[in-house]
Design an enzyme around this catalytic site. Structure first.
Site, PDB file in Angstrom:
ATOM      1  N   SER A 118       1.814  -7.769   3.241  1.00 36.20           N
ATOM      2  CA  SER A 118       1.215  -7.057   4.378  1.00 36.20           C
ATOM      3  C   SER A 118       1.629  -7.805   5.637  1.00 36.20           C
ATOM      4  CB  SER A 118      -0.308  -7.080   4.276  1.00 36.20           C
ATOM      5  OG  SER A 118      -0.891  -6.787   5.538  1.00 36.20           O
ATOM      6  N   TYR A 173      -8.178 -11.461   2.015  1.00 35.03           N
ATOM      7  CA  TYR A 173      -7.077 -10.506   1.869  1.00 35.03           C
ATOM      8  C   TYR A 173      -5.782 -11.069   2.457  1.00 35.03           C
ATOM      9  CZ  TYR A 173      -4.456  -6.148   2.325  1.00 35.03           C
ATOM     10  OH  TYR A 173      -3.482  -5.184   2.252  1.00 35.03           O
TER      11      TYR A 173
HETATM   12  N1  LIG Z   1      -3.140   0.785   3.584  1.00 36.20           N
HETATM   13  C1  LIG Z   1      -2.771  -0.243   4.333  1.00 36.20           C
HETATM   14  O1  LIG Z   1      -3.009  -0.290   5.563  1.00 36.20           O
HETATM   15  C2  LIG Z   1      -2.011  -1.370   3.732  1.00 36.20           C
HETATM   16  C3  LIG Z   1      -1.358  -2.278   4.588  1.00 36.20           C
HETATM   17  C4  LIG Z   1      -0.643  -3.343   4.041  1.00 36.20           C
HETATM   18  C5  LIG Z   1      -0.597  -3.492   2.663  1.00 36.20           C
HETATM   19  N2  LIG Z   1      -1.250  -2.601   1.864  1.00 36.20           N
HETATM   20  C6  LIG Z   1      -1.166  -2.825   0.422  1.00 36.20           C
HETATM   21  O2  LIG Z   1      -0.576  -1.699  -0.190  1.00 36.20           O
HETATM   22  C7  LIG Z   1      -1.056  -1.567  -1.525  1.00 36.20           C
HETATM   23  C8  LIG Z   1      -1.567  -0.154  -1.740  1.00 36.20           C
HETATM   24  O3  LIG Z   1      -2.582   0.089  -0.778  1.00 36.20           O
HETATM   25  P1  LIG Z   1      -3.155   1.552  -0.486  1.00 36.20           P
HETATM   26  O4  LIG Z   1      -3.585   1.541   0.922  1.00 36.20           O
HETATM   27  O5  LIG Z   1      -2.225   2.600  -0.976  1.00 36.20           O
HETATM   28  O6  LIG Z   1      -4.474   1.481  -1.416  1.00 36.20           O
HETATM   29  P2  LIG Z   1      -5.271   2.575  -2.267  1.00 36.20           P
HETATM   30  O7  LIG Z   1      -6.626   2.000  -2.450  1.00 36.20           O
HETATM   31  O8  LIG Z   1      -5.123   3.926  -1.689  1.00 36.20           O
HETATM   32  O9  LIG Z   1      -4.498   2.514  -3.671  1.00 36.20           O
HETATM   33  C9  LIG Z   1      -4.523   1.384  -4.481  1.00 36.20           C
HETATM   34  C10 LIG Z   1      -4.491   1.822  -5.932  1.00 36.20           C
HETATM   35  O10 LIG Z   1      -4.481   0.631  -6.754  1.00 36.20           O
HETATM   36  C11 LIG Z   1      -5.330   0.859  -7.863  1.00 36.20           C
HETATM   37  N3  LIG Z   1      -5.803  -0.425  -8.393  1.00 36.20           N
HETATM   38  C12 LIG Z   1      -6.714  -1.271  -7.820  1.00 36.20           C
HETATM   39  N4  LIG Z   1      -6.927  -2.315  -8.624  1.00 36.20           N
HETATM   40  C13 LIG Z   1      -6.129  -2.150  -9.710  1.00 36.20           C
HETATM   41  C14 LIG Z   1      -5.921  -2.901 -10.884  1.00 36.20           C
HETATM   42  N5  LIG Z   1      -6.599  -4.041 -11.119  1.00 36.20           N
HETATM   43  N6  LIG Z   1      -5.024  -2.450 -11.807  1.00 36.20           N
HETATM   44  C15 LIG Z   1      -4.353  -1.293 -11.591  1.00 36.20           C
HETATM   45  N7  LIG Z   1      -4.541  -0.528 -10.500  1.00 36.20           N
HETATM   46  C16 LIG Z   1      -5.413  -0.950  -9.575  1.00 36.20           C
HETATM   47  C17 LIG Z   1      -6.475   1.707  -7.316  1.00 36.20           C
HETATM   48  O11 LIG Z   1      -7.146   2.399  -8.370  1.00 36.20           O
HETATM   49  C18 LIG Z   1      -5.725   2.632  -6.358  1.00 36.20           C
HETATM   50  O12 LIG Z   1      -5.332   3.829  -7.001  1.00 36.20           O
HETATM   51  C19 LIG Z   1      -2.128  -2.642  -1.697  1.00 36.20           C
HETATM   52  O13 LIG Z   1      -1.538  -3.783  -2.315  1.00 36.20           O
HETATM   53  C20 LIG Z   1      -2.512  -2.988  -0.264  1.00 36.20           C
HETATM   54  O14 LIG Z   1      -2.995  -4.295  -0.144  1.00 36.20           O
HETATM   55  C21 LIG Z   1      -1.944  -1.555   2.363  1.00 36.20           C
END
Ligand SMILES: NC(=O)c1ccc[n+]([C@@H]2O[C@H](COP(=O)([O-])OP(=O)(O)OC[C@H]3O[C@@H](n4cnc5c(N)ncnc54)[C@H](O)[C@@H]3O)[C@@H](O)[C@H]2O)c1
Length: 254
Positions: free
Chosen positions: A141, A154
């Site tokens: 991130s 985080y």
């Molecule tokens: N959305 C943002 O602003 C953002 C920014 C930077 C990084 N990220 C990173 O991107 C990735 C995806 O984020 P997102 O926003 O799409 O999140 P989201 O919550 O929409 O999707 C995450 C998915 O991961 C699954 N998950 C959670 N724990 C799990 C586990 N132990 N085993 C298997 N699956 C699991 C959840 O069920 C969910 O479907 C994450 O690593 C997040 O940290 C997101």
């Protein structure tokens, strides 16, 4: 067809960035193995890919559980014989200043965001080493690089993922593996939606997020999916141990 015939595992592909990436990769000719903790949402991703005539398989599992991860990798090898790309995308949020965070919360955020990346990679990499071919994309991130209020746990996990990416690259370059990281800014997904809606003043929260970036609009999952597409494809064959910002200018624009 930029990913024609590649076999790709995406963890946490039932929602947000993982889901959008799975759909895009399938359109580009890959066979997608969707992993998610949540059975219903993982199945929805599969249904959407199948409705576009794409190839996909759902394997439910928790990236922090050895048995689930071994099953995931064994099934993919049994069915397809190889893994071309692993996208370590699954992740959870952790909110709070350091002194407010319960030790259990700290542990859980590290468990999913860092240990999960370690565990899935641990079981996938030997198959890639054997074929001397493979690409791994780790989800970091942009806040791994900058301080952000209320995100101590985080941010620390995403810093760990970034540094893990570089060490993995050094170790596995000799097996012709490429390991790179993605550095998104705020991307409007259920993950962020949830945070905004639970904040005391959602409008103010959105405006604070926008102030951090140069662009007016929040990022969308597809913005990150296109960067992942480049890293998964052979077009990025000279990119090793790199990290790509998809953050509307948060880190480099000010
Ligand atoms: N959305 C943002 O602003 C953002 C920014 C930077 C990084 N990220 C990173 O991107 C990735 C995806 O984020 P997102 O926003 O799409 O999140 P989201 O919550 O929409 O999707 C995450 C998915 O991961 C699954 N998950 C959670 N724990 C799990 C586990 N132990 N085993 C298997 N699956 C699991 C959840 O069920 C969910 O479907 C994450 O690593 C997040 O940290 C997101």
């Amino acid at each position: 067809m930029r990913l024609k015939d590649k076999v790709i595992i995406i963890t946490g592909a039932g929602s947000g960035i993982g889901k959008e990436t799975a759909i895009l990769f399938a359109k580009e000719g890959a066979t997608i193995v969707v992993n998610d903790l949540n059975e219903e949402s993982g199945q929805q991703t599969i249904d959407e890919i199948h409705s576009n005539n794409g190839k996909a398989l759902f394997i439910q599992g928790n990236v922090t559980k050895t048995k689930d991860v071994q099953y995931l990798v064994d099934e993919v090898i049994k069915k397809f014989g190889r893994i071309d790309v692993l996208f370590n995308n699954a992740g959870i949020s952790g909110v709070g200043q350091l002194h407010e965070i319960e030790p259990e919360t700290w542990e859980q955020v590290f468990k999913v965001n860092v240990y999960g990346v370690f565990l899935v990679s641990k079981y996938v990499i030997p198959h890639m080493m054997e074929r001397r071919s493979g690409a791994i994309i780790n989800m970091s991130s942009c806040i791994a690089e900058i301080g952000l209020a209320n995100r101590a746990s985080y941010a620390a996990t995403k810093g760990a993922v970034l540094s893990l990416t570089k060490s993995m690259q050094v170790d596995y370059a000799k097996y012709n593996l490429r390991i790179n990281a993605l550095m998104p800014g705020t991307i409007y997904t259920p993950f962020v939606e949830n945070y905004i809606s639970k904040s005391p003043d959602p409008e103010k929260t959105i405006s604070t997020i926008k102030k951090r970036q140069l662009g007016e609009e929040l990022g969308k999952p597809i913005d990150v999916a296109y960067a992942a597409l480049y890293l998964a494809s052979d077009e990025s064959k000279f990119m090793m141990g790199a990290h790509i910002y998809i953050d509307g200018g948060v880190v480099n624009g000010k």
